[in-house]
Design an enzyme around this catalytic site. Structure first.
Site, PDB file in Angstrom:
ATOM      1  N   SER A  27       8.552  -2.420  -1.669  1.00 47.55           N
ATOM      2  CA  SER A  27       9.906  -2.179  -1.384  1.00 47.55           C
ATOM      3  C   SER A  27      10.186  -0.705  -0.696  1.00 47.55           C
ATOM      4  O   SER A  27      11.552  -0.530  -0.748  1.00 47.55           O
ATOM      5  CB  SER A  27      10.868  -2.518  -2.621  1.00 47.55           C
ATOM      6  OG  SER A  27      10.289  -1.463  -3.583  1.00 47.55           O
ATOM      7  N   LEU A  29       9.848   2.436   2.160  1.00 45.67           N
ATOM      8  CA  LEU A  29       9.915   2.487   3.742  1.00 45.67           C
ATOM      9  C   LEU A  29       9.155   1.732   4.543  1.00 45.67           C
ATOM     10  O   LEU A  29       9.175   0.923   5.372  1.00 45.67           O
ATOM     11  CB  LEU A  29       9.888   3.975   4.229  1.00 45.67           C
ATOM     12  CG  LEU A  29       9.696   4.406   5.260  1.00 45.67           C
ATOM     13  CD1 LEU A  29      11.201   3.883   6.347  1.00 45.67           C
ATOM     14  CD2 LEU A  29       9.640   5.900   5.687  1.00 45.67           C
ATOM     15  N   GLY A  31       6.535  -0.490   3.275  1.00 46.51           N
ATOM     16  CA  GLY A  31       6.434  -1.654   2.598  1.00 46.51           C
ATOM     17  C   GLY A  31       7.364  -2.948   3.295  1.00 46.51           C
ATOM     18  O   GLY A  31       7.131  -3.846   3.701  1.00 46.51           O
ATOM     19  N   TYR A 155      -0.087  16.652  -4.143  1.00 44.26           N
ATOM     20  CA  TYR A 155      -0.056  15.421  -3.388  1.00 44.26           C
ATOM     21  C   TYR A 155      -1.418  15.428  -2.445  1.00 44.26           C
ATOM     22  O   TYR A 155      -2.127  14.187  -2.421  1.00 44.26           O
ATOM     23  CB  TYR A 155       1.142  15.348  -2.548  1.00 44.26           C
ATOM     24  CG  TYR A 155       1.247  14.134  -1.797  1.00 44.26           C
ATOM     25  CD1 TYR A 155       1.788  12.761  -2.328  1.00 44.26           C
ATOM     26  CD2 TYR A 155       0.885  14.200  -0.277  1.00 44.26           C
ATOM     27  CE1 TYR A 155       2.027  11.652  -1.351  1.00 44.26           C
ATOM     28  CE2 TYR A 155       1.198  12.880   0.599  1.00 44.26           C
ATOM     29  CZ  TYR A 155       1.333  11.976  -0.148  1.00 44.26           C
ATOM     30  OH  TYR A 155       1.671  10.574   0.691  1.00 44.26           O
ATOM     31  N   PRO A 182      -1.165   8.178   8.431  1.00 47.73           N
ATOM     32  CA  PRO A 182       0.002   8.476   9.402  1.00 47.73           C
ATOM     33  C   PRO A 182       0.602   9.578   9.379  1.00 47.73           C
ATOM     34  O   PRO A 182       0.452  10.645   8.540  1.00 47.73           O
ATOM     35  CB  PRO A 182       1.051   7.288   8.784  1.00 47.73           C
ATOM     36  CG  PRO A 182       0.490   6.783   7.593  1.00 47.73           C
ATOM     37  CD  PRO A 182      -0.886   7.709   7.313  1.00 47.73           C
ATOM     38  N   THR A 183       1.463  10.015  10.455  1.00 41.37           N
ATOM     39  CA  THR A 183       2.285  11.306  10.602  1.00 41.37           C
ATOM     40  C   THR A 183       3.479  10.947   9.905  1.00 41.37           C
ATOM     41  O   THR A 183       3.600  10.001   9.316  1.00 41.37           O
ATOM     42  CB  THR A 183       2.349  11.751  11.992  1.00 41.37           C
ATOM     43  OG1 THR A 183       2.611  10.395  12.765  1.00 41.37           O
ATOM     44  CG2 THR A 183       1.251  12.172  12.652  1.00 41.37           C
ATOM     45  N   VAL A 185       6.381   9.568   8.870  1.00 37.23           N
ATOM     46  CA  VAL A 185       7.295   7.943   9.002  1.00 37.23           C
ATOM     47  C   VAL A 185       8.828   8.072   8.649  1.00 37.23           C
ATOM     48  O   VAL A 185       9.261   8.757   7.907  1.00 37.23           O
ATOM     49  CB  VAL A 185       6.690   7.284   8.037  1.00 37.23           C
ATOM     50  CG1 VAL A 185       7.161   5.734   8.350  1.00 37.23           C
ATOM     51  CG2 VAL A 185       5.015   7.279   7.723  1.00 37.23           C
TER      52      VAL A 185
END
Ligand code: GDP
Length: 324
Positions: A27, A29, A31, A155, A182-183, A185
């Site tokens: 749910s 960004l 997904g 993280y 990914p960079t 998003v």
């Protein structure tokens, strides 16, 4: 114990059976973007079933609840997006929480995948996990070459361990658990919380309020930091390609080219222009710039997909503004 799913990808007679994909963090960004692309663009291909798991359905910090979700859905493939995430300033406040929560979530998901005989897992890393002191551009071989930026070491180390775990699962069990990098998003369904979120949703929310209240816009940091932004729907399309076609255990960077890197000020200018904001813009240099740059090289992606077209930043940005 390994519990083989009742439906598997390769049947005993060699034919291909249904592929059931479980998306953790379904749910969020990324997904939501994958769900949209699956439903509207590539279609749920025949023989593919998709389950988008949200944190309401299963608390992946709990090994028991994670196993129960795998027991219920019996996936053959997993896209693992669930994570404790946040922008620079949340990371700086909560390095311990980012480390502990993400290590637990990742171990629970990867181990449940292994126990339930999942044949492929694609996990999500980030370019902010790369070493702080490095040469540029950064590529996939450099993940473990030195300490990450101090602002988000919790993280970063937790996410680096996914790569370690993927290699170990391959070494011991020959399974294909891999990861994408990914960079930054952005897109619909982002987290627009100003204190906790990333730079673009934060700027969008702050510019909206500054315009409404007739006050200056406060940008955090100097605006000189460089970032590569990827539109969530482009990332979703690339995730599907990785799930269906990419067969390496080594991670792959999913990014626009180095030439598309922007300063935070460029992003501010685009948001200000989009809102037609005419007030004062103040750069608060008492706040951190974070990692000044983390320029990533997308040559590996380009080798596989030379013709993939990324949505231009301003086009994605407009789409995003329409969606809030
Ligand atoms: P990062 O890319 O992992 O560092 O995370 P962010 O998406 O939070 O981006 C942080 C960069 O944007 C830093 O250079 C900040 O100084 C800058 N920035 C400017 N204004 C904001 C804001 O309102 N929120 C956030 N999160 N970052 C901001």
């Amino acid at each position: 114990m390994i519990i083989r799913p009742s439906l598997s990808v390769f049947q005993m007679d060699g034919s291909v059976g249904p592929m059931r994909v479980l998306v953790t963090g379904g749910s969020g960004l990324v997904g939501r973007a994958i769900e949209r692309v699956v439903k509207t663009e590539s279609g749920e291909r025949e023989g593919e079933e998709w389950v988008f798991l949200s944190s309401k359905e299963a608390n992946l910090l709990s090994a028991e609840e994670t196993r129960a979700a795998f027991e219920k859905h019996r996936p053959t493939h997993v896209i693992h997006l669930a994570a404790m995430v946040g922008g620079l300033f949340r990371n700086m406040r909560q390095n311990l929480d980012f480390w502990r929560n993400n290590v637990h979530i990742n171990d629970n998901v990867l181990q449940a995948a292994h126990e339930f005989g999942v044949v492929k897992v694609v996990s999500c890393l980030s370019t902010c996990i790369f070493p702080d002191k490095t040469t540029y551009p950064i590529d996939e071989t450099m993940i473990h070459n030195g300490p990450p930026h101090e602002s988000n070491f919790g993280y970063a180390y937790a996410k680096r361990m996914i790569d370690v775990q993927n290699r170990a699962y391959f070494q011991q069990y020959g399974v294909q658990y891999t990861a994408v990098i990914p960079t930054n998003v952005f897109g619909p369904h982002d987290n627009f919380n100003i204190e906790d979120g990333h730079v673009l949703p934060g700027l969008i929310h702050k510019t909206y309020l500054a315009k409404k209240e007739g006050k200056p816009l406060h940008v955090w940091g100097s605006g000189r930091a460089l970032r590569q932004f990827i539109y969530s729907l482009d990332l979703a399309r690339l995730f599907l390609w990785v799930l269906r076609e990419y067969d390496e255990v080594e991670p792959i960077i999913l990014s626009v080219g180095e030439e598309d890197e922007l300063t935070v000020k460029d992003a501010v200018d685009a948001v200000v222009e989009g809102f037609g904001f005419k007030g004062e813009v103040i750069y608060d240099t008492s706040k951190s710039d974070g990692q000044i740059k983390k320029t990533a090289n997308n040559a590996k992606l380009r080798k596989y997909l030379p013709d993939f077209k990324f949505t231009p930043f301003k086009q994605g940005d407009q789409h995003k503004r329409c969606s809030i």
